[in-house]
Write an enzyme that holds these catalytic residues in place. Sequence first.
Site: not given
Length: 243
Positions: A134, A170
């Site tokens: 991330s 994501h």
Amino acid sequence: MPADHPTILATSGGYRFGTRTRMEFNHLVHHAVELAGVSGHAPRVCLVGTASGDQRWFAAEMDEAARVAGFDLTHLHLFPMPNVEDIEGHLMAQDVVWVNGGSVANLLAVWDVHDLRPVFRRAWEAGVVLSGVSAGSICWYDGGCTDSYGPDLRAVTNGLGLLPYGNGVHYDSEEQRRPTVHRLVGDGTLALTHCTDDGVGIVYHGTDLVEAVTEQPGKGAYIVQRGGDGQVSEERIEPRILV
């Protein structure tokens, strides 16, 4: 033993729930170690949790995960002050640096306070595998989109730039991600952008995309770019399943 090439594994994954511990390292973290070509010693992995404020409870969870994996895990904490005297020396001694998720905007700001951009570049050039999830993925690129500023995603464009692309993480699990990436590529805020579904990572040797890998079958990686006609296109890369 350093990797043969400057190597980055940028991911949207890496953790799973454990059996005897709350967390374990999933296949993507183990693949980062494989990319480092570790032999003759326990893999030396430094975890950087600054994007989430260097939370000590999370560090303890990762210490247990490392025990299960057989890693020699250390932490680089920058709050309230660096926990090692020689940050560059510490990073250079690692096989893998794994950067955890959180606020990529805050992560980059704190790294700049400590002048770590050139340090990470030298570690990368020396063969230390740079990896993360991330925020710990976006940081290696020119930029990406982030919720660092609030629930509505915005661009971040001051990444370390080791990889001269945008990055989307994501991509399949947060509904704003895909349309925001397409908009930012379309208006020129982001250049050609590499994206990962949850559980997927992209391997780079130098700045060349080598392959996509996944710890979750059915997931994908993507290249998003703007054509000469101004239209945005998306190409799926089928990842290799890690076992």
